[in-house]
Scaffold this motif. Sequence first.
Motif, PDB file in Angstrom:
ATOM      1  N   TYR A 225       0.708  -1.545  -0.117  1.00 26.50           N
ATOM      2  CA  TYR A 225       0.113  -0.033   0.469  1.00 26.50           C
ATOM      3  C   TYR A 225       0.887   1.420   0.083  1.00 26.50           C
ATOM      4  O   TYR A 225       1.625   1.175   0.649  1.00 26.50           O
ATOM      5  N   LEU A 226       0.276   2.180  -0.782  1.00 24.57           N
ATOM      6  CA  LEU A 226       0.871   3.600  -0.799  1.00 24.57           C
ATOM      7  C   LEU A 226      -0.281   4.981  -0.087  1.00 24.57           C
ATOM      8  O   LEU A 226      -0.919   4.745  -1.058  1.00 24.57           O
ATOM      9  N   VAL A 227       0.203   5.226   0.499  1.00 22.46           N
ATOM     10  CA  VAL A 227      -0.410   6.176   1.442  1.00 22.46           C
ATOM     11  C   VAL A 227       0.193   7.789   0.897  1.00 22.46           C
ATOM     12  O   VAL A 227       1.005   7.937   0.919  1.00 22.46           O
ATOM     13  N   CYS A 228      -1.182   9.012   0.826  1.00 26.17           N
ATOM     14  CA  CYS A 228      -0.740   9.934   0.458  1.00 26.17           C
ATOM     15  C   CYS A 228      -1.094  10.468   0.742  1.00 26.17           C
ATOM     16  O   CYS A 228      -2.739  10.300   1.133  1.00 26.17           O
ATOM     17  N   ALA A 229      -1.023  11.729   0.945  1.00 25.11           N
ATOM     18  CA  ALA A 229      -1.283  12.737   2.269  1.00 25.11           C
ATOM     19  C   ALA A 229      -1.750  14.300   1.317  1.00 25.11           C
ATOM     20  O   ALA A 229      -0.753  14.343   0.356  1.00 25.11           O
ATOM     21  N   GLY A 230      -3.038  14.763   0.818  1.00 18.80           N
ATOM     22  CA  GLY A 230      -3.481  15.857   0.261  1.00 18.80           C
ATOM     23  C   GLY A 230      -3.413  16.815   1.129  1.00 18.80           C
ATOM     24  O   GLY A 230      -3.751  17.534   2.430  1.00 18.80           O
ATOM     25  N   GLY A 231      -3.275  18.182   0.006  1.00 25.53           N
ATOM     26  CA  GLY A 231      -3.782  19.111   0.756  1.00 25.53           C
ATOM     27  C   GLY A 231      -5.451  19.875   1.290  1.00 25.53           C
ATOM     28  O   GLY A 231      -5.795  20.908   1.365  1.00 25.53           O
ATOM     29  N   ASP A 232      -5.389  18.683   0.395  1.00 24.72           N
ATOM     30  CA  ASP A 232      -7.034  18.946   0.495  1.00 24.72           C
ATOM     31  C   ASP A 232      -8.015  18.518   1.802  1.00 24.72           C
ATOM     32  O   ASP A 232      -8.414  18.032   2.344  1.00 24.72           O
ATOM     33  N   GLY A 233      -6.832  17.754   2.783  1.00 23.30           N
ATOM     34  CA  GLY A 233      -7.121  17.524   4.135  1.00 23.30           C
ATOM     35  C   GLY A 233      -7.738  15.668   4.046  1.00 23.30           C
ATOM     36  O   GLY A 233      -8.555  15.193   4.870  1.00 23.30           O
ATOM     37  N   MET A 234      -7.495  15.023   2.719  1.00 19.31           N
ATOM     38  CA  MET A 234      -7.842  13.522   3.056  1.00 19.31           C
ATOM     39  C   MET A 234      -6.738  13.173   2.325  1.00 19.31           C
ATOM     40  O   MET A 234      -4.759  13.123   2.455  1.00 19.31           O
ATOM     41  N   LEU A 235      -6.469  11.787   3.302  1.00 20.62           N
ATOM     42  CA  LEU A 235      -5.615  10.319   3.387  1.00 20.62           C
ATOM     43  C   LEU A 235      -6.462   9.777   2.375  1.00 20.62           C
ATOM     44  O   LEU A 235      -7.002   8.854   2.409  1.00 20.62           O
ATOM     45  N   THR A 236      -5.462   9.390   1.195  1.00 22.24           N
ATOM     46  CA  THR A 236      -5.582   8.156   0.454  1.00 22.24           C
ATOM     47  C   THR A 236      -4.717   7.270   0.193  1.00 22.24           C
ATOM     48  O   THR A 236      -3.307   7.319   0.033  1.00 22.24           O
ATOM     49  N   SER A 237      -5.225   6.019   0.497  1.00 20.38           N
ATOM     50  CA  SER A 237      -4.536   4.660   0.149  1.00 20.38           C
ATOM     51  C   SER A 237      -4.521   3.993  -1.214  1.00 20.38           C
ATOM     52  O   SER A 237      -5.319   4.213  -1.391  1.00 20.38           O
ATOM     53  N   ILE A 238      -3.163   3.225  -1.902  1.00 20.92           N
ATOM     54  CA  ILE A 238      -3.289   3.450  -3.130  1.00 20.92           C
ATOM     55  C   ILE A 238      -2.788   1.366  -3.317  1.00 20.92           C
ATOM     56  O   ILE A 238      -1.525   1.704  -2.246  1.00 20.92           O
ATOM     57  N   ASP A 239      -3.547   1.038  -3.285  1.00 25.50           N
ATOM     58  CA  ASP A 239      -3.200  -0.661  -3.653  1.00 25.50           C
ATOM     59  C   ASP A 239      -2.012  -1.017  -4.703  1.00 25.50           C
ATOM     60  O   ASP A 239      -2.948  -1.181  -6.300  1.00 25.50           O
ATOM     61  N   LEU A 240      -0.403  -0.669  -4.574  1.00 29.70           N
ATOM     62  CA  LEU A 240       0.381  -1.033  -5.544  1.00 29.70           C
ATOM     63  C   LEU A 240       0.175  -1.978  -6.437  1.00 29.70           C
ATOM     64  O   LEU A 240       0.754  -2.013  -7.788  1.00 29.70           O
ATOM     65  N   LYS A 241      -0.312  -3.304  -5.343  1.00 24.24           N
ATOM     66  CA  LYS A 241      -0.094  -4.329  -6.989  1.00 24.24           C
ATOM     67  C   LYS A 241      -1.868  -4.244  -7.596  1.00 24.24           C
ATOM     68  O   LYS A 241      -0.972  -4.665  -8.938  1.00 24.24           O
ATOM     69  N   GLY A 242      -2.618  -3.694  -7.586  1.00 25.16           N
ATOM     70  CA  GLY A 242      -3.662  -3.825  -8.483  1.00 25.16           C
ATOM     71  C   GLY A 242      -4.209  -2.532  -8.495  1.00 25.16           C
ATOM     72  O   GLY A 242      -5.381  -2.670  -9.783  1.00 25.16           O
ATOM     73  N   SER A 243      -3.040  -1.712  -8.642  1.00 27.16           N
ATOM     74  CA  SER A 243      -2.622  -0.054  -9.265  1.00 27.16           C
ATOM     75  C   SER A 243      -4.436  -0.019  -8.946  1.00 27.16           C
ATOM     76  O   SER A 243      -4.651   0.983  -9.791  1.00 27.16           O
ATOM     77  N   LYS A 244      -5.038   0.753  -7.820  1.00 29.54           N
ATOM     78  CA  LYS A 244      -6.376   0.666  -7.557  1.00 29.54           C
ATOM     79  C   LYS A 244      -6.010   1.878  -5.966  1.00 29.54           C
ATOM     80  O   LYS A 244      -5.244   1.565  -5.342  1.00 29.54           O
ATOM     81  N   ILE A 245      -6.746   2.525  -6.034  1.00 29.28           N
ATOM     82  CA  ILE A 245      -7.178   2.958  -4.687  1.00 29.28           C
ATOM     83  C   ILE A 245      -8.443   1.529  -4.122  1.00 29.28           C
ATOM     84  O   ILE A 245      -8.702   1.186  -3.795  1.00 29.28           O
ATOM     85  N   TYR A 246      -7.208   1.710  -2.306  1.00 27.87           N
ATOM     86  CA  TYR A 246      -7.889   0.722  -1.566  1.00 27.87           C
ATOM     87  C   TYR A 246      -8.965   1.691  -0.496  1.00 27.87           C
ATOM     88  O   TYR A 246      -9.654   1.253  -0.856  1.00 27.87           O
ATOM     89  N   THR A 247      -8.357   2.593  -0.362  1.00 29.97           N
ATOM     90  CA  THR A 247      -9.276   3.894   0.938  1.00 29.97           C
ATOM     91  C   THR A 247      -9.169   4.585   0.808  1.00 29.97           C
ATOM     92  O   THR A 247      -7.651   5.744   0.595  1.00 29.97           O
ATOM     93  N   SER A 248      -9.913   5.586   1.105  1.00 33.40           N
ATOM     94  CA  SER A 248      -9.912   7.428   1.507  1.00 33.40           C
ATOM     95  C   SER A 248     -10.226   7.148   2.719  1.00 33.40           C
ATOM     96  O   SER A 248     -11.459   6.913   3.081  1.00 33.40           O
ATOM     97  N   SER A 249      -9.786   8.401   3.305  1.00 33.66           N
ATOM     98  CA  SER A 249      -9.990   9.193   4.473  1.00 33.66           C
ATOM     99  C   SER A 249     -10.865   9.788   4.430  1.00 33.66           C
ATOM    100  O   SER A 249     -11.923  10.513   3.838  1.00 33.66           O
ATOM    101  N   GLU A 250     -11.726  10.280   5.956  1.00 34.87           N
ATOM    102  CA  GLU A 250     -13.083  11.386   6.084  1.00 34.87           C
ATOM    103  C   GLU A 250     -11.922  12.599   6.003  1.00 34.87           C
ATOM    104  O   GLU A 250     -11.044  12.574   6.286  1.00 34.87           O
ATOM    105  N   GLN A 251     -12.655  14.348   5.558  1.00 42.98           N
ATOM    106  CA  GLN A 251     -11.819  15.306   5.167  1.00 42.98           C
ATOM    107  C   GLN A 251     -11.116  15.804   6.233  1.00 42.98           C
ATOM    108  O   GLN A 251     -12.689  15.841   7.116  1.00 42.98           O
ATOM    109  N   TYR A 252     -10.665  16.152   6.327  1.00 42.00           N
ATOM    110  CA  TYR A 252      -9.770  16.619   7.250  1.00 42.00           C
ATOM    111  C   TYR A 252      -9.861  18.319   7.415  1.00 42.00           C
ATOM    112  O   TYR A 252     -10.024  18.920   6.519  1.00 42.00           O
ATOM    113  N   GLU A 253     -10.031  19.036   8.872  1.00 45.36           N
ATOM    114  CA  GLU A 253     -10.246  20.412   8.636  1.00 45.36           C
ATOM    115  C   GLU A 253      -8.875  21.780   8.548  1.00 45.36           C
ATOM    116  O   GLU A 253      -9.332  22.741   7.872  1.00 45.36           O
ATOM    117  N   SER A 254      -7.737  20.192   7.366  1.00 46.83           N
ATOM    118  CA  SER A 254      -6.580  21.226   7.432  1.00 46.83           C
ATOM    119  C   SER A 254      -6.044  20.591   6.421  1.00 46.83           C
ATOM    120  O   SER A 254      -6.590  19.750   5.807  1.00 46.83           O
TER     121      SER A 254
END
Length: 408
Positions: A225-254
């Motif tokens: 899994y690759l976990v990505c932090a964003g300026g939009d306040g979201m934490l998104t994980s990617i399944d590197l083996k499957g080349s697809k999004i695994y999960t997306s977090s709730e949107q944080y305040e910052s």
Amino acid sequence: MTLDFRDFDKDSSDDSSSDLGEDSDINDDMSLSESGGEDEEDAGNNINQEENLDNCDDEDEVVKAIKAEKTKPRDHPPSIKCEDFIVDISFHPNKNIIGLANIVGDVLLYEYNNDETKLINTLELHTKACRDIEFDDEGLIMFTTAKDKAIMATDVETGKLKQCFENAHEEPIYKLISLDSNKIVTGDDCGTVKLWDMRKQNPIFSLKIGEDYISDMITNEAQKYLVCAGGDGMLTSIDLKGSKIYTSSEQYESELTCMGLFRSESKLLVGSSVGKFYLFNWKEFGLHSDEYVGQKHSIQCMIPITQNIVVSSGEDGILRAAHMFPQRQLGIVGQHSLPVEALDISHDGQYIASCSHDNDVKFWNIAYFESIDTMIDVNHKQNKKKDMINNLPSSNIKNASDFFSGLA
């Protein structure tokens, strides 16, 4: 407000820090490791601190360890002062070399030891601000990316370019991480993540995971899994083996700004632009399991020091250490007079380096953390009155209570 250097290019390098405010509590403070000693006032303050510590009842082992370390000289390389703004830094994985990426697109390679820092190579790689620099695990290849949308792989020994992807993204690239000597992942200003094999011309996959910039990316040893932090306040994980999004977090305040792995890669710590830390269990990226107030200013960068201890910094220029399990503030590691942009740890764990808006890179000897880490009692309640005295050995900020001034 978090200062955004995504818009910096050559034309803005001369005034890159003109609008930055200085923290009045630390403007006049120089580190012991920087000055090589203390003046009379600092010495007097340290004596008073030692007396206060001696008067504390039930002094714990962590305090004793910090006191003992304060009497030892701090061995570390001298600072590096640069002409241009340093955007990112990276230690070589097995040699005493550090790479500095600057705002005009160059990479500077320095050798370091306790006596000197020596420039060994200047590589003019990018036409715009070089935003990220990373070495592969063996230290043979150096990967860089920049606002010019290019990705480059350079031979560290010869300085020769091995591979270049021009216009690798439609938008400027913000972040890069190395998976091995051939594979890297890049994230851009508008939320697109790409996995590359440097032996191929096209990316293995390209995923649009958000609308804002990718501030940081991280994976563990398994690289599933690759976990990505964003300026939009979201934490998104990617399944590197499957080349697809695994999960997306709730949107944080910052904005979510930086990440680190702890406890044998079972815990993920995420910093934010409002000074909060969010703790996640690995593979459970939808919602944090705990949160802490780290500081009152934006946390721009962090570096794990041990399995339990993190050093973080940001807009106020102060490097703070905290033990996360249990959560306990340890003190100030070091300081800059302006905001800190990046942190990294040396291959032997002896030093961390920090770069600031002063165009400087400072080294801090942090070997003492290994002994402090083992002394933390999980059942011991923190005494902030004591810990306000406990500035760590690499720092000589005169008022240690400044460290706690923004903590609720």
